[in-house]
Motif scaffolding. Structure first.
Motif, PDB file in Angstrom:
ATOM      1  N   GLY A 156      75.386  34.483  -2.488  1.00 39.72           N
ATOM      2  CA  GLY A 156      74.896  33.132  -2.702  1.00 39.72           C
ATOM      3  C   GLY A 156      74.494  32.855  -4.134  1.00 39.72           C
ATOM      4  O   GLY A 156      73.794  31.878  -4.410  1.00 39.72           O
ATOM      5  N   ARG A 157      74.952  33.683  -5.054  1.00 44.81           N
ATOM      6  CA  ARG A 157      74.530  33.561  -6.452  1.00 44.81           C
ATOM      7  C   ARG A 157      75.672  32.989  -7.294  1.00 44.81           C
ATOM      8  O   ARG A 157      76.833  33.380  -7.153  1.00 44.81           O
ATOM      9  CB  ARG A 157      74.105  34.928  -6.986  1.00 44.81           C
ATOM     10  CG  ARG A 157      73.393  34.890  -8.340  1.00 44.81           C
ATOM     11  CD  ARG A 157      72.752  36.235  -8.649  1.00 44.81           C
ATOM     12  NE  ARG A 157      71.620  36.493  -7.744  1.00 44.81           N
ATOM     13  CZ  ARG A 157      71.650  37.384  -6.762  1.00 44.81           C
ATOM     14  NH1 ARG A 157      72.738  38.109  -6.555  1.00 44.81           N
ATOM     15  NH2 ARG A 157      70.598  37.542  -5.989  1.00 44.81           N
ATOM     16  N   VAL A 158      75.306  32.083  -8.208  1.00 42.00           N
ATOM     17  CA  VAL A 158      76.289  31.503  -9.103  1.00 42.00           C
ATOM     18  C   VAL A 158      76.409  32.377 -10.348  1.00 42.00           C
ATOM     19  O   VAL A 158      75.426  32.968 -10.809  1.00 42.00           O
ATOM     20  CB  VAL A 158      75.891  30.060  -9.488  1.00 42.00           C
ATOM     21  CG1 VAL A 158      74.613  30.040 -10.317  1.00 42.00           C
ATOM     22  CG2 VAL A 158      77.017  29.361 -10.223  1.00 42.00           C
ATOM     23  N   ASN A 159      77.627  32.483 -10.881  1.00 42.81           N
ATOM     24  CA  ASN A 159      77.858  33.219 -12.120  1.00 42.81           C
ATOM     25  C   ASN A 159      77.618  32.264 -13.294  1.00 42.81           C
ATOM     26  O   ASN A 159      78.292  31.235 -13.399  1.00 42.81           O
ATOM     27  CB  ASN A 159      79.298  33.733 -12.153  1.00 42.81           C
ATOM     28  CG  ASN A 159      79.579  34.603 -13.363  1.00 42.81           C
ATOM     29  OD1 ASN A 159      78.892  34.526 -14.382  1.00 42.81           O
ATOM     30  ND2 ASN A 159      80.604  35.443 -13.267  1.00 42.81           N
ATOM     31  N   PRO A 160      76.668  32.561 -14.167  1.00 45.18           N
ATOM     32  CA  PRO A 160      76.400  31.664 -15.296  1.00 45.18           C
ATOM     33  C   PRO A 160      77.643  31.339 -16.116  1.00 45.18           C
ATOM     34  O   PRO A 160      77.763  30.234 -16.655  1.00 45.18           O
ATOM     35  CB  PRO A 160      75.365  32.447 -16.119  1.00 45.18           C
ATOM     36  CG  PRO A 160      74.666  33.308 -15.127  1.00 45.18           C
ATOM     37  CD  PRO A 160      75.738  33.711 -14.155  1.00 45.18           C
ATOM     38  N   GLU A 161      78.566  32.283 -16.206  1.00 42.13           N
ATOM     39  CA  GLU A 161      79.787  32.026 -16.973  1.00 42.13           C
ATOM     40  C   GLU A 161      80.628  30.939 -16.322  1.00 42.13           C
ATOM     41  O   GLU A 161      81.367  30.225 -17.014  1.00 42.13           O
ATOM     42  CB  GLU A 161      80.592  33.314 -17.139  1.00 42.13           C
ATOM     43  CG  GLU A 161      79.999  34.266 -18.162  1.00 42.13           C
ATOM     44  CD  GLU A 161      79.817  33.599 -19.531  1.00 42.13           C
ATOM     45  OE1 GLU A 161      80.779  32.975 -20.028  1.00 42.13           O
ATOM     46  OE2 GLU A 161      78.707  33.697 -20.093  1.00 42.13           O
ATOM     47  N   ASP A 162      80.550  30.819 -14.996  1.00 42.23           N
ATOM     48  CA  ASP A 162      81.274  29.744 -14.320  1.00 42.23           C
ATOM     49  C   ASP A 162      80.668  28.387 -14.686  1.00 42.23           C
ATOM     50  O   ASP A 162      81.391  27.383 -14.761  1.00 42.23           O
ATOM     51  CB  ASP A 162      81.241  29.947 -12.805  1.00 42.23           C
ATOM     52  CG  ASP A 162      82.120  31.105 -12.352  1.00 42.23           C
ATOM     53  OD1 ASP A 162      83.012  31.505 -13.121  1.00 42.23           O
ATOM     54  OD2 ASP A 162      81.899  31.613 -11.230  1.00 42.23           O
ATOM     55  N   ILE A 163      79.369  28.378 -14.919  1.00 46.40           N
ATOM     56  CA  ILE A 163      78.729  27.148 -15.400  1.00 46.40           C
ATOM     57  C   ILE A 163      79.257  26.809 -16.788  1.00 46.40           C
ATOM     58  O   ILE A 163      79.639  25.666 -17.069  1.00 46.40           O
ATOM     59  CB  ILE A 163      77.191  27.306 -15.450  1.00 46.40           C
ATOM     60  CG1 ILE A 163      76.608  27.582 -14.059  1.00 46.40           C
ATOM     61  CG2 ILE A 163      76.550  26.090 -16.108  1.00 46.40           C
ATOM     62  CD1 ILE A 163      76.518  26.406 -13.160  1.00 46.40           C
ATOM     63  N   ARG A 164      79.287  27.832 -17.655  1.00 42.10           N
ATOM     64  CA  ARG A 164      79.771  27.601 -19.021  1.00 42.10           C
ATOM     65  C   ARG A 164      81.205  27.062 -19.023  1.00 42.10           C
ATOM     66  O   ARG A 164      81.521  26.099 -19.737  1.00 42.10           O
ATOM     67  CB  ARG A 164      79.717  28.904 -19.822  1.00 42.10           C
ATOM     68  CG  ARG A 164      80.041  28.711 -21.306  1.00 42.10           C
ATOM     69  CD  ARG A 164      80.354  30.037 -21.985  1.00 42.10           C
ATOM     70  NE  ARG A 164      79.260  30.975 -21.912  1.00 42.10           N
ATOM     71  CZ  ARG A 164      78.234  31.030 -22.754  1.00 42.10           C
ATOM     72  NH1 ARG A 164      78.165  30.153 -23.738  1.00 42.10           N
ATOM     73  NH2 ARG A 164      77.298  31.940 -22.610  1.00 42.10           N
ATOM     74  N   LYS A 165      82.051  27.659 -18.208  1.00 43.52           N
ATOM     75  CA  LYS A 165      83.454  27.245 -18.175  1.00 43.52           C
ATOM     76  C   LYS A 165      83.632  25.834 -17.632  1.00 43.52           C
ATOM     77  O   LYS A 165      84.651  25.187 -17.899  1.00 43.52           O
ATOM     78  CB  LYS A 165      84.258  28.234 -17.321  1.00 43.52           C
ATOM     79  CG  LYS A 165      84.368  29.626 -17.929  1.00 43.52           C
ATOM     80  CD  LYS A 165      85.043  30.587 -16.961  1.00 43.52           C
ATOM     81  CE  LYS A 165      85.076  32.003 -17.523  1.00 43.52           C
ATOM     82  NZ  LYS A 165      85.652  32.971 -16.537  1.00 43.52           N
ATOM     83  N   SER A 166      82.641  25.359 -16.863  1.00 46.08           N
ATOM     84  CA  SER A 166      82.758  24.035 -16.251  1.00 46.08           C
ATOM     85  C   SER A 166      82.301  22.916 -17.181  1.00 46.08           C
ATOM     86  O   SER A 166      82.587  21.744 -16.928  1.00 46.08           O
ATOM     87  CB  SER A 166      81.938  23.986 -14.954  1.00 46.08           C
ATOM     88  OG  SER A 166      82.406  24.932 -14.020  1.00 46.08           O
ATOM     89  N   ILE A 167      81.576  23.268 -18.243  1.00 43.95           N
ATOM     90  CA  ILE A 167      81.056  22.245 -19.152  1.00 43.95           C
ATOM     91  C   ILE A 167      82.184  21.667 -20.001  1.00 43.95           C
ATOM     92  O   ILE A 167      82.992  22.396 -20.573  1.00 43.95           O
ATOM     93  CB  ILE A 167      79.953  22.835 -20.057  1.00 43.95           C
ATOM     94  CG1 ILE A 167      78.747  23.257 -19.199  1.00 43.95           C
ATOM     95  CG2 ILE A 167      79.512  21.824 -21.111  1.00 43.95           C
ATOM     96  CD1 ILE A 167      77.641  23.958 -19.984  1.00 43.95           C
ATOM     97  N   THR A 168      82.220  20.340 -20.056  1.00 42.93           N
ATOM     98  CA  THR A 168      83.219  19.634 -20.862  1.00 42.93           C
ATOM     99  C   THR A 168      82.502  18.681 -21.827  1.00 42.93           C
ATOM    100  O   THR A 168      81.272  18.575 -21.810  1.00 42.93           O
ATOM    101  CB  THR A 168      84.175  18.818 -19.969  1.00 42.93           C
ATOM    102  OG1 THR A 168      83.470  17.678 -19.444  1.00 42.93           O
ATOM    103  CG2 THR A 168      84.713  19.651 -18.815  1.00 42.93           C
ATOM    104  N   ASP A 169      83.285  17.965 -22.610  1.00 39.11           N
ATOM    105  CA  ASP A 169      82.706  16.976 -23.524  1.00 39.11           C
ATOM    106  C   ASP A 169      82.044  15.832 -22.770  1.00 39.11           C
ATOM    107  O   ASP A 169      81.245  15.082 -23.342  1.00 39.11           O
ATOM    108  CB  ASP A 169      83.787  16.413 -24.454  1.00 39.11           C
ATOM    109  CG  ASP A 169      84.267  17.453 -25.465  1.00 39.11           C
ATOM    110  OD1 ASP A 169      83.529  18.421 -25.691  1.00 39.11           O
ATOM    111  OD2 ASP A 169      85.383  17.280 -26.000  1.00 39.11           O
ATOM    112  N   GLU A 170      82.369  15.678 -21.488  1.00 39.82           N
ATOM    113  CA  GLU A 170      81.830  14.598 -20.667  1.00 39.82           C
ATOM    114  C   GLU A 170      80.580  15.019 -19.877  1.00 39.82           C
ATOM    115  O   GLU A 170      79.943  14.189 -19.240  1.00 39.82           O
ATOM    116  CB  GLU A 170      82.894  14.116 -19.674  1.00 39.82           C
ATOM    117  CG  GLU A 170      83.955  13.221 -20.278  1.00 39.82           C
ATOM    118  CD  GLU A 170      83.416  11.823 -20.541  1.00 39.82           C
ATOM    119  OE1 GLU A 170      82.906  11.182 -19.599  1.00 39.82           O
ATOM    120  OE2 GLU A 170      83.485  11.371 -21.705  1.00 39.82           O
ATOM    121  N   THR A 171      80.214  16.299 -19.920  1.00 40.92           N
ATOM    122  CA  THR A 171      79.109  16.802 -19.102  1.00 40.92           C
ATOM    123  C   THR A 171      77.765  16.323 -19.639  1.00 40.92           C
ATOM    124  O   THR A 171      77.492  16.415 -20.840  1.00 40.92           O
ATOM    125  CB  THR A 171      79.119  18.341 -19.055  1.00 40.92           C
ATOM    126  OG1 THR A 171      80.407  18.797 -18.627  1.00 40.92           O
ATOM    127  CG2 THR A 171      78.056  18.855 -18.092  1.00 40.92           C
TER     128      THR A 171
END
Length: 380
Positions: free
Chosen positions: A124-139
């Motif tokens: 049930g844990r999120v990988n912080p790197e997946d957060i980083r990869k999801s960030i875009t110029d629109e975030t």
């Protein structure tokens, strides 16, 4: 009675109830009124705000009082989206958030925003790197809960905060409803811009909650009305609830300092005992989970059947989140963790408080074993 459903709500401390009654009787004025009675009430409200801010390690003007966790989450998410939509229209959260976060995100999709629901792993844990990869110029926003309300997984808030901090136009919201008063979190060091808390989760009263909003963060109000709470939340304030919440948070933090090791021992005893039962699957991770939440499944037995059977023994557990338990649907959190429908549909949650004892845990484990055996025979 043994009450092991504290993540749904906790029993208010006697002192908290007494403070609520006293304030309601003696300081009943409207804090926004200009006369002396209103001024006295406003001073009391300010004192409660300062006390809560001190306990959370923030400034008083960074605390906005609300009606609870759901309103605070809505204010943080929708307030950010509409205040900063000119910066971008992309939001990030995880696949295992509380319904008030998930549904807020889904509503915003209907208003032209896009949402990334980052997956979680088997614990049930999120990988912080997946957060980083999801960030875009629109975030413009990342929203992640501190402690999962169903399985107890503690998310890597500090690591996520470090990532978000490197993107100046992205705000970081943390749903701290299941962590406040239980799991320490330095909001400033973790780079948190907004933090949700709710009084009835730490022995305060229902209908009282708050949102930490870092200085400089501007939110569009969800509730339109007067200019209360610095224009972020219209509506007459609840001074008695705020004072009671401040007392509840202080008392809970005192209990945390005194009884945290006891709670760890109770958790260890229950998890080890549950794992010894062949028919039970423990869904809560062994490491990196809060000490007060234990989630397990009894495949073949519906969770509501199991909960009601224990209630007959005057033992109170729950199925999924209290906000979803009456829907009789499989836990979205467990499904996001990759478990089967059968396991998710038979999940039961134990949730403890610092008031619970080892003697209660021994009795509950014994009754769980008996109930599994009895229901198994009936259903076979």
């Amino acid at each position: 009675m043994i009450y092991f459903d504290n993540s749904a709500t906790t029993k208010p401390y006697k002192e908290v109830l007494e403070s609520f009654i006293k304030v309601s009787e003696e300081f009943f004025g409207n804090p926004s009124s200009l006369h002396g009675i209103g001024a006295k009430t406003e001073r009391l409200l300010s004192q409660a705000r300062a006390q809560i801010a001190g306990l959370l390690g923030v400034d008083p003007e960074e605390i906005t009082f609300t009606s609870g966790g759901t309103e605070s989450n809505n204010l943080a998410i929708k307030g950010t989206a509409f205040a900063y939509k000119n910066r971008g229209r992309h939001l990030i959260t995880t696949a295992s958030e509380h319904a008030s976060v998930r549904e807020s995100m889904l509503q915003l999709e209907k208003h032209g925003f896009s949402v990334t629901f980052v997956p979680v792993d088997r614990e049930g844990r999120v990988n912080p790197e997946d957060i980083r990869k999801s960030i875009t110029d629109e975030t413009i926003l990342v929203s992640v809960m501190h402690v999962n309300n169903e399985v107890g997984t503690i998310q890597p808030i500090v690591e996520i905060g470090e990532i978000v901090r490197s993107y100046p136009k992205v705000l970081f919201h943390v749903d701290g409803v299941q962590g406040a008063g239980k799991i320490p979190l330095d909001l400033k060091k973790a780079g948190v811009d907004m933090y949700t808390f709710s009084a009835h989760k730490f022995h305060g009263l229902k209908g009282s909650g708050g949102l930490y909003v870092k200085k400089g963060v501007k939110l569009k109000p969800v509730l339109s009305g007067g200019s209360q709470e610095r224009g972020q939340r219209g509506g007459t304030e609840n001074p008695a609830g705020a004072v009671a919440m401040a007392k509840a948070l202080r008392m809970s933090l005192d209990k945390q300092a005194q009884r945290f090791p006891v709670l760890l021992d109770i958790r260890k005893f229950l998890i080890e005992g549950l794992r010894e039962l062949d028919c039970i699957i423990v869904n809560t991770p062994a490491e990196g989970a809060a000490p007060h939440i234990i989630n397990f499944s009894v495949p073949g037995i519906k969770s509501e059947t199991f909960v009601h059977a224990l209630e007959e023994q005057d033992i109170y557990l729950s199925t999924t989140s209290a906000c979803s338990s009456k829907k009789k649907s499989a836990s979205k959190t467990l499904l996001a963790m990759g478990v089967t429908e059968a396991v998710a549909g038979s999940a039961v949650r134990i949730s403890l408080s610092f008031e619970n004892t080892m003697e209660e845990a021994v009795e509950v484990l014994k009754e769980i074993e008996k109930t599994v055996s009895r229901l198994g025979r009936v259903l076979s």
